[in-house]
Design a protein around this motif. Structure first.
Motif, PDB file in Angstrom:
ATOM      1  N   ALA A 141       0.826  -1.202   0.000  1.00 42.49           N
ATOM      2  CA  ALA A 141       0.000   0.000   0.000  1.00 42.49           C
ATOM      3  C   ALA A 141       0.864   1.257   0.000  1.00 42.49           C
ATOM      4  N   GLY A 142       1.988   1.195   0.713  1.00 42.51           N
ATOM      5  CA  GLY A 142       2.895   2.332   0.728  1.00 42.51           C
ATOM      6  C   GLY A 142       3.522   2.605  -0.625  1.00 42.51           C
ATOM      7  N   ALA A 143       3.622   1.550  -1.468  1.00 44.27           N
ATOM      8  CA  ALA A 143       4.197   1.699  -2.802  1.00 44.27           C
ATOM      9  C   ALA A 143       3.140   2.022  -3.851  1.00 44.27           C
ATOM     10  N   GLY A 144       1.865   2.084  -3.423  1.00 45.42           N
ATOM     11  CA  GLY A 144       0.817   2.453  -4.360  1.00 45.42           C
ATOM     12  C   GLY A 144      -0.150   1.359  -4.740  1.00 45.42           C
ATOM     13  N   ALA A 145       0.045   0.147  -4.214  1.00 38.37           N
ATOM     14  CA  ALA A 145      -0.880  -0.956  -4.494  1.00 38.37           C
ATOM     15  C   ALA A 145      -2.074  -0.863  -3.549  1.00 38.37           C
ATOM     16  N   PRO A 146      -3.188  -1.514  -3.874  1.00 28.34           N
ATOM     17  CA  PRO A 146      -4.312  -1.549  -2.939  1.00 28.34           C
ATOM     18  C   PRO A 146      -3.919  -2.284  -1.664  1.00 28.34           C
ATOM     19  N   ARG A 147      -4.579  -1.946  -0.548  1.00 22.17           N
ATOM     20  CA  ARG A 147      -4.353  -2.649   0.715  1.00 22.17           C
ATOM     21  C   ARG A 147      -5.018  -4.015   0.612  1.00 22.17           C
ATOM     22  N   THR A 186       0.375 -17.004   2.872  1.00 24.29           N
ATOM     23  CA  THR A 186      -0.410 -15.800   2.601  1.00 24.29           C
ATOM     24  C   THR A 186       0.497 -14.631   2.239  1.00 24.29           C
ATOM     25  N   MET A 187       1.613 -14.502   2.934  1.00 21.86           N
ATOM     26  CA  MET A 187       2.570 -13.453   2.607  1.00 21.86           C
ATOM     27  C   MET A 187       3.055 -13.596   1.161  1.00 21.86           C
ATOM     28  N   LEU A 188       3.386 -14.825   0.762  1.00 15.49           N
ATOM     29  CA  LEU A 188       3.893 -15.046  -0.599  1.00 15.49           C
ATOM     30  C   LEU A 188       2.818 -14.763  -1.645  1.00 15.49           C
ATOM     31  N   VAL A 189       1.589 -15.165  -1.351  1.00 20.90           N
ATOM     32  CA  VAL A 189       0.482 -14.893  -2.279  1.00 20.90           C
ATOM     33  C   VAL A 189       0.281 -13.390  -2.442  1.00 20.90           C
ATOM     34  N   ARG A 190       0.327 -12.661  -1.323  1.00 24.06           N
ATOM     35  CA  ARG A 190       0.148 -11.212  -1.397  1.00 24.06           C
ATOM     36  C   ARG A 190       1.320 -10.549  -2.109  1.00 24.06           C
ATOM     37  N   LEU A 191       2.529 -11.037  -1.856  1.00 26.66           N
ATOM     38  CA  LEU A 191       3.690 -10.480  -2.549  1.00 26.66           C
ATOM     39  C   LEU A 191       3.561 -10.643  -4.056  1.00 26.66           C
ATOM     40  N   ARG A 192       3.126 -11.822  -4.480  1.00 32.06           N
ATOM     41  CA  ARG A 192       2.958 -12.064  -5.911  1.00 32.06           C
ATOM     42  C   ARG A 192       1.919 -11.123  -6.503  1.00 32.06           C
ATOM     43  N   THR A 193       0.805 -10.938  -5.780  1.00 30.72           N
ATOM     44  CA  THR A 193      -0.246 -10.045  -6.264  1.00 30.72           C
ATOM     45  C   THR A 193       0.242  -8.602  -6.327  1.00 30.72           C
TER      46      THR A 193
END
Length: 211
Positions: A141-147, A186-193
């Protein structure tokens, strides 16, 4: 892969009457953030004493508060960045209280000695790993992606398995291991997204009239 978070719209609809009352009376969304945080603190105490029924009720209250603060803010048209900050702080405090209760329960029922047991160690590792999906989402989110929220193993899943561990303390190490694995996945899935969203090419602007 949203996990139980996919049920959030259904759960929010069950709370529609509360939202209507809050809007009619002009209640601040922060009231529900506070309700969620207080419920989480109470759940931590219930977990520590092995009262899984009370823990279930209070964790449901925690999730209700987390649903209602955003829903009420949107319904009243008062969404603001500070509300986002309060919501995040409430969620982190809730997780801390939940895992603190599980540490006490592990010490009371399995390890029988503060700081000396392997079950307590597993809970502490789980508590640390449970922060990874949130840190990943906030970084994105800090880089501009949705939360990003939800699964495959998010807050709702953590609450569910902690209730199970409260009901059957002998399963605390296994549940803790599940939280560790689920949180890392979950962390890896979110990182990929997040990577996909941030690397997506920006839309090309066409001159007016250019079809």
């Amino acid at each position: 892969m949203r996990g139980l978070y996919a049920l959030k719209p259904w759960y929010t609809r069950r709370l529609t009457s509360i939202i209507r009352v809050a809007v009619a009376r002009g209640l601040s969304p922060d009231v529900f953030t506070a309700v969620g945080a207080v419920s989480a603190l109470g759940a931590g105490v219930a977990i520590a004493y092995g009262n899984w029924i009370l823990a279930l009720v209070l964790l449901a209250g925690r999730l209700a508060g987390a649903n209602l603060d955003g829903a009420v803010a949107r319904a009243r048209g008062v969404s603001r960045p500070w509300g986002f900050v309060l919501n995040e702080l409430g969620d982190r405090a809730g997780d801390l209280a939940m895992f603190a209760g599980l540490v006490v329960l592990a010490e009371r029922t399995l390890d029988l000695g503060w700081g000396t047991g392997w079950a307590t160690g597993w809970v502490l590792i789980a508590a640390v790993c449970a922060t990874l999906p949130t840190f990943t989402s906030l970084s994105g989110a800090g880089a501009g992606a949705p939360r990003l929220n939800g699964g495959p193993f998010g807050k709702t899943e953590r609450c569910a398995v902690v209730v199970v561990a409260t009901a059957v303390p002998a399963w605390i190490p296994a549940v803790s291991a599940l939280i560790v694995v689920g949180s890392v996945v979950t962390m890896l899935v979110r990182l990929r997204t997040i990577h996909r969203l941030l690397d997506a090419p920006a839309p090309v602007a066409h001159p007016a009239g250019d079809r």
